[in-house]
Each structure stands twice: as C-alpha cells, then as structure tokens.
Design a protein around this motif. Structure first.
Motif, PDB file in Angstrom:
ATOM      1  N   ASN A 384       0.824  -1.220   0.000  1.00  0.00           N
ATOM      2  CA  ASN A 384       0.000   0.000   0.000  1.00  0.00           C
ATOM      3  C   ASN A 384       0.858   1.269   0.000  1.00  0.00           C
ATOM      4  O   ASN A 384       0.552   2.247  -0.704  1.00  0.00           O
ATOM      5  CB  ASN A 384      -0.932  -0.013   1.213  1.00  0.00           C
ATOM      6  CG  ASN A 384      -2.016  -1.076   1.100  1.00  0.00           C
ATOM      7  OD1 ASN A 384      -2.428  -1.428  -0.003  1.00  0.00           O
ATOM      8  ND2 ASN A 384      -2.461  -1.602   2.230  1.00  0.00           N
ATOM      9  N   SER A 387       2.452   1.705  -3.439  1.00  0.00           N
ATOM     10  CA  SER A 387       1.433   2.109  -4.413  1.00  0.00           C
ATOM     11  C   SER A 387       1.117   3.593  -4.270  1.00  0.00           C
ATOM     12  O   SER A 387       0.991   4.327  -5.272  1.00  0.00           O
ATOM     13  CB  SER A 387       0.162   1.287  -4.213  1.00  0.00           C
ATOM     14  OG  SER A 387      -0.865   1.729  -5.076  1.00  0.00           O
ATOM     15  N   THR A 388       0.990   4.043  -3.028  1.00  0.00           N
ATOM     16  CA  THR A 388       0.700   5.465  -2.795  1.00  0.00           C
ATOM     17  C   THR A 388       1.829   6.338  -3.317  1.00  0.00           C
ATOM     18  O   THR A 388       1.587   7.372  -3.968  1.00  0.00           O
ATOM     19  CB  THR A 388       0.486   5.708  -1.290  1.00  0.00           C
ATOM     20  OG1 THR A 388      -0.608   4.915  -0.836  1.00  0.00           O
ATOM     21  CG2 THR A 388       0.207   7.178  -1.017  1.00  0.00           C
ATOM     22  N   SER A 393      -3.276   2.775  -8.005  1.00  0.00           N
ATOM     23  CA  SER A 393      -4.497   2.423  -7.266  1.00  0.00           C
ATOM     24  C   SER A 393      -4.425   1.029  -6.645  1.00  0.00           C
ATOM     25  O   SER A 393      -5.434   0.490  -6.186  1.00  0.00           O
ATOM     26  CB  SER A 393      -5.705   2.494  -8.196  1.00  0.00           C
ATOM     27  OG  SER A 393      -5.614   1.502  -9.212  1.00  0.00           O
ATOM     28  N   THR A 395      -4.078  -1.781  -4.049  1.00  0.00           N
ATOM     29  CA  THR A 395      -4.262  -1.905  -2.593  1.00  0.00           C
ATOM     30  C   THR A 395      -4.100  -3.358  -2.189  1.00  0.00           C
ATOM     31  O   THR A 395      -4.405  -4.278  -2.965  1.00  0.00           O
ATOM     32  CB  THR A 395      -5.654  -1.417  -2.167  1.00  0.00           C
ATOM     33  OG1 THR A 395      -6.663  -2.193  -2.837  1.00  0.00           O
ATOM     34  CG2 THR A 395      -5.838   0.061  -2.466  1.00  0.00           C
ATOM     35  N   SER A 397      -4.575  -6.188   1.237  1.00  0.00           N
ATOM     36  CA  SER A 397      -5.155  -6.420   2.557  1.00  0.00           C
ATOM     37  C   SER A 397      -5.058  -7.896   2.895  1.00  0.00           C
ATOM     38  O   SER A 397      -4.921  -8.750   2.010  1.00  0.00           O
ATOM     39  CB  SER A 397      -6.617  -5.977   2.587  1.00  0.00           C
ATOM     40  OG  SER A 397      -7.384  -6.728   1.660  1.00  0.00           O
TER      41      SER A 397
END
Length: 569
Positions: A384, A387-388, A393, A395, A397
């Motif tokens: 994450n 990616s940021t 985009s 993500t 989890s």
C-alpha cells in the motif's frame, strides 16, 4: 527263585509293553499330517530283579514313559530366524505395490505424463497467441497434476493398508498369546504327575512358531513346563497369563495424519519393543520406506510448482490481471514472520514489481520491498505504501487472517522481477496451486480464462506474441532443479524409480535367503521329529512280533502248568 507264575508275570509285562508300543506307533501314524507334531517313542526299562544265591533273576519289562522326539535347539534356531522371514515377506508385498504405482516402464506411466506436459509447453512457445494451444497446455497441466494427485493418493492408501495390517497383526498376536497362556496351564496341570504332556507341547510349539513370525520373541521354559515369552525385554506370556497389546492412535506420528497407530501394552501403556517380524515389516513400510518415496514425489512436485510459478507469476498472458488477486498459500497467521509462517517455499530479502496499466495501456511500476522477517500484515502495508508513493491504485489487505488480497481499480496489472520469492511462496498468479503431490492443481482462475496463461515478460500490452516466458517454462524440463541443482526433473524421477527397484530387489534377495534358512531349519526339525510311515510300519511289525513272542511264552507256561497238574491227578 523263579516260578512258572513269575514267568507268566514276565510274559504279561512283555504283552503290556508291546501293546503300549503299538498304540504309540498307531498314534504317530494317525498324526502324520498334523503340523508341528513330534513323533513319540516308548521308553522301556527292566523291572527290578529278584536276587538269588545264583544271581539276579529278571522280572520282565515296564514302560518308563512315552517321550516326545524333539530337538529344542532347532526350535530355538527356527524361532530366531523366522521373524526376519516375516519382515521380508511383508516388505516384499509392499515393494511390489510401490512398483505398480508408477507403471514403469509403460506408455501410461507417470514419466509419459510428465513429458507430455513439457511437450505442450514447447508447442505453446511456438504459438502463444493460439487459444486452442493454450487450452491444450492447461489440459496437459491438469493431467500432470492429476497424475501427481493419484500417486500421492496411492501412497496414502498404501500407508493406510500397512496401518490396518499393524492393527490386524496386533489382534493376531493377542489371540496367539491367549491360547499359549491357556496351554501353559494345561501343560503344567498335565505334568504334575511327572509325565510329559507331549501333544499339548506340540500344540503350544505350533502357536509359538506362528507368534515368532509375527514379532520378535524370546522363549524361556520354566521348571513346571510353562514358558515365558518376552517381546524385547517385556513379558508377553508367563505363568500368570498374558499381556494384551493394543494399537493406539497417535497423531504425533505424522503431522498430516491422525489415524496412524503405535503398539502398546494395554495395562501399562508402554510401547512394545518391536524389532522384527511381520509387525515390524508393516511398521517399517508405513513409517519409513513408503514415506521416503512419498517425500521424493512431493519434492519433485514442489520443484515443478515452484519453478513454473516463479516464471508464471512474474510474466503475463494475452490479458492482464484485473480486480482482486488472492494468494493461494495461507500463512499461520497475519502477524508471524513470513520465513516462519508455514509457507511452502522460501521467502528471502528482495523486491517484486507490480505494474499497473491505465485505459490506454500505459504502465505504472510499483516496487515492493520484501522483508522475510516481517509479517503478512507488514507486507500488505508495504504494498500500500509503495502504491501510494507511485500514484497507483493498487491496494493490499489480509483476508481471513492468513491470505493476501491485491486489488486494482485500473484496467489491469501484472507482476514482475520478483527477487524475493514472495509471490511464489504465497501462491500469487501461479499456474499451479498447492505445494506437493497431493495438493497440486491448476489455478481455477487461469483454467477459466486461458488468455491469462503467462507467455511473455514484456510489459508492453501490445506485444502479445512475446514467448519468452513460455520458452522459459518449457526449458525447465532440462533445468537442474533438484538434488542441489544437480538433477533435472526427469533425472530425479528416474532415480526414484531406480531406487525403488534396487530396494525391492535387495529385499527380494533377503527374502530368498530367509526362505532358504527357515526351510532348512524346518526340514532339519522334520528329520528329527517328523513321522516316517515306513519307519512306523516297521516298528509295528517289530512290536507285533514281540507281542506274539510274549504270548508264546504264556502258551508254553500254560502247557507246563497243565503237565504239572496232570502229574498230580
């Protein structure tokens, strides 16, 4: 001084002795076909004489005993040798089954299916854009995976069969022990008068021979005729009775199974010291030999899965990935370090790239740093963060506390340049799922959409004809993937088959030797204790003549008495 009446008594003793001898010979003949029967002989002794001034005057014969002709040393040697025969016999049966599993050499053998899979990869590399060719690769991949599943299942069933044989053998040992203990009491009671319970001893000897073939035993006869039987250093049968064995489940024997049993004494719970016999053979095949070959096939399957997936997960097909991609190999939990989280393949320090494509096919590269001492949750955080930073985009989890989900809101994404092995270990975008022969399968996602089958490394979505990944997968058949990178997949498989053949042949040779030894000892026992019909008939004629001679003595004495009585009339 002798009298005519004492002569009659002498003749009577001869008649009785001959009658007992004839009865015993008849008993021998009647039992000529009984297993374990020991021929019997009548032991005769002269009766105490009458002592006269001119010497000792004989008083005939009496029967001292009916003895059992038996060489106890040969019994000891037989029971020392026969457990090895039982062991080798059981192992030979399972080695034959192991050889049958692979059907080698044969056109339907495992190696043929292995070769067919790589042959279709070769064809795929020549025409990666052809959909039927892609479907053929997936079909052969599924056949290959199923063949490994089948081998694993047969190994599982073979171990289960050996496990059941352990249970059955324990029951048989208990039955024999109980019967031997019963005969112990009967022999003790029957020999209180000082005579030998010949037939009961034969019956007990047969049971002890059967028991010796099942498990290693030591037999010690006591002064009262009973025997103590030990398994290892533990008493199995003695004057107090017998100790029951039980097959108890112990999940600790194999982390993947909870049905395997170990042999213990019921009363104490102590493990039985099994070192030979049919019981040892079944345990040895179940716990050592079969798992060793099973491990080799698992190693082969893991090598194929790891090598194919390492290429497949970092390359792309005609279509890019979209939506959510989930890992197929679960970790112990989300907080344990990746290198200790129970993943099937190693994770090391390194990086991997996620390439995200916009609607025009323009790529954005996200580089993720992997720390093997960090957790699955930490890896999701790292994705994450990367990616940021890249403005993508993507993500990530943790799902279910043990798997990783990677999603994208863009048109598609792929993975590349994994130097950490994390993607392979987690099972992300692999052609195969699973980690060994029993779990290997073709990814359902790719099976449903053959266009996702990876074929090239190019990040340009327009280069759909790139076959570099397909070539790399095809070349794995000749790559040194096993035995510390010294053997190809075929070499490793062939060495496994050869090893099974060598081990089976070695056991067969041992079996031949044990059969020869046991047969020789049994023949020597038969020479000592066995009944010869010719010999018994000869003895019967001899005993008949002795009976007739004693009867003749009575006739002579009767005539002499008649003459004596006639003189007095």
């Amino acid at each position: 001084m002798g009298t005519l009446f004492s002569t009659l008594d002498i003749a009577r003793s001869g008649l009785l002795a001959a009658q007992v001898q004839i009865d015993t010979a008849g008993h021998n003949i009647a039992n000529v076909n009984k297993d374990g029967y020991s021929r019997q002989r009548v032991e005769l002794v002269s009766r105490l004489p009458n002592y006269t001034t001119y010497g000792a005057l004989g008083r005939g014969v009496s029967v001292a005993s009916v003895t059992r002709i038996r060489d106890e040393f040969l019994d000891y040697a037989y029971r020392l040798q026969v457990p090895a025969l039982g062991n080798a016999t059981v192992q030979a049966k399972y080695y034959a089954r192991l050889e049958d599993i692979f059907l080698e050499p044969a056109d339907t053998g495992f190696v043929s299916r292995l070769n067919d899979f790589f042959d279709t990869l070769d064809e795929f590399a020549t025409n990666v854009e052809d959909l039927p060719t892609r479907q053929a690769v997936l079909a052969e991949a599924e056949t290959f995976a199923n063949s490994l599943n089948d081998v694993a299942q047969q190994f599982y069933m073979l171990r289960s069969e050996a496990n059941e044989e352990v249970k059955d053998t324990v029951e048989e040992i208990n039955s024999l022990s109980e019967r031997i203990a019963t005969l112990n009491i009967a022999i003790r009671d029957g020999e209180l008068s000082g005579q030998t319970a010949n037939d009961l001893r034969d019956d007990r000897g047969v049971l002890i021979d059967e028991l010796a073939q099942l498990v290693n035993i030591t037999v010690r006869e006591q002064s009262d005729g009973q025997v103590n039987i030990l398994v290892g250093s533990d008493v199995l049968v003695d004057a107090t009775g017998w100790r029951e064995l039980e097959a108890v489940r112990n999940p600790a024997l194999d982390s993947e199974r909870d049905d395997l049993v170990e042999v213990r004494f019921v009363e104490s719970g102590e493990l039985v010291e099994v070192t030979d016999g049919e019981l040892y053979g079944a345990l040895q095949m179940r716990d050592v030999e079969i798992p060793a070959y099973d491990d080799r096939i698992d190693t082969l399957a893991a090598a194929v899965i790891s090598a194919i997936n390492a290429i497949h997960c970092t390359s792309n097909g005609l279509d890019n990935l979209s939506g959510t991609v989930s890992s197929t190999n679960a970790t112990i939990d989300a907080v344990t370090a990746l290198n200790a989280a129970g993943l099937p393949f190693d994770v090391s320090s390194g990086t991997f790239d996620i390439i995200e494509y916009d609607a025009s096919g323009n790529p954005t590269t996200i580089t993720v740093t992997v720390d093997p001492t960090a957790s699955l949750t930490a890896l999701a955080t790292a994705i994450n963060t990367a990616s940021t930073l890249a403005g993508a985009s993507i993500t990530a989890s943790v799902s279910g506390g043990d798997t990783l989900d990677i999603s994208s809101a863009a048109s598609g994404f792929t993975f590349s340049n994994d130097t950490s092995g994390a993607l392979t270990a987690l099972g992300i975008n692999g052609l195969f799922t699973g980690y060994d022969a029993s779990t290997i399968a073709v990814s359902e996602v790719i099976a449903d959409n053959p266009r996702l089958l990876s074929s090239g490394y190019s990040t340009d979505v327009l280069e759909t004809g790139d076959n570099t990944a397909a070539l790399a997968m095809a070349e794995l058949q000749n790559a040194m993937l096993l035995d510390s990178e010294s053997s190809t997949i075929n070499d490793y498989y062939e060495s496994t088959i050869v090893q099974i053949g060598i081990d089976a042949q070695a056991n067969e040779q041992i079996l031949d030797v044990e059969v020869a030894f046991v047969n020789d000892l049994d023949q020597r026992r038969e020479e000592v204790s066995g009944v010869s019909l010719d010999e018994e008939v000869t003895f019967m004629i001899q005993f008949q003549r002795a009976y007739e001679a004693s009867a003749r003595v009575i006739t002579v004495v009767n005539n002499m008495l008649d003459a004596l009585l006639a003189m007095g009339r």
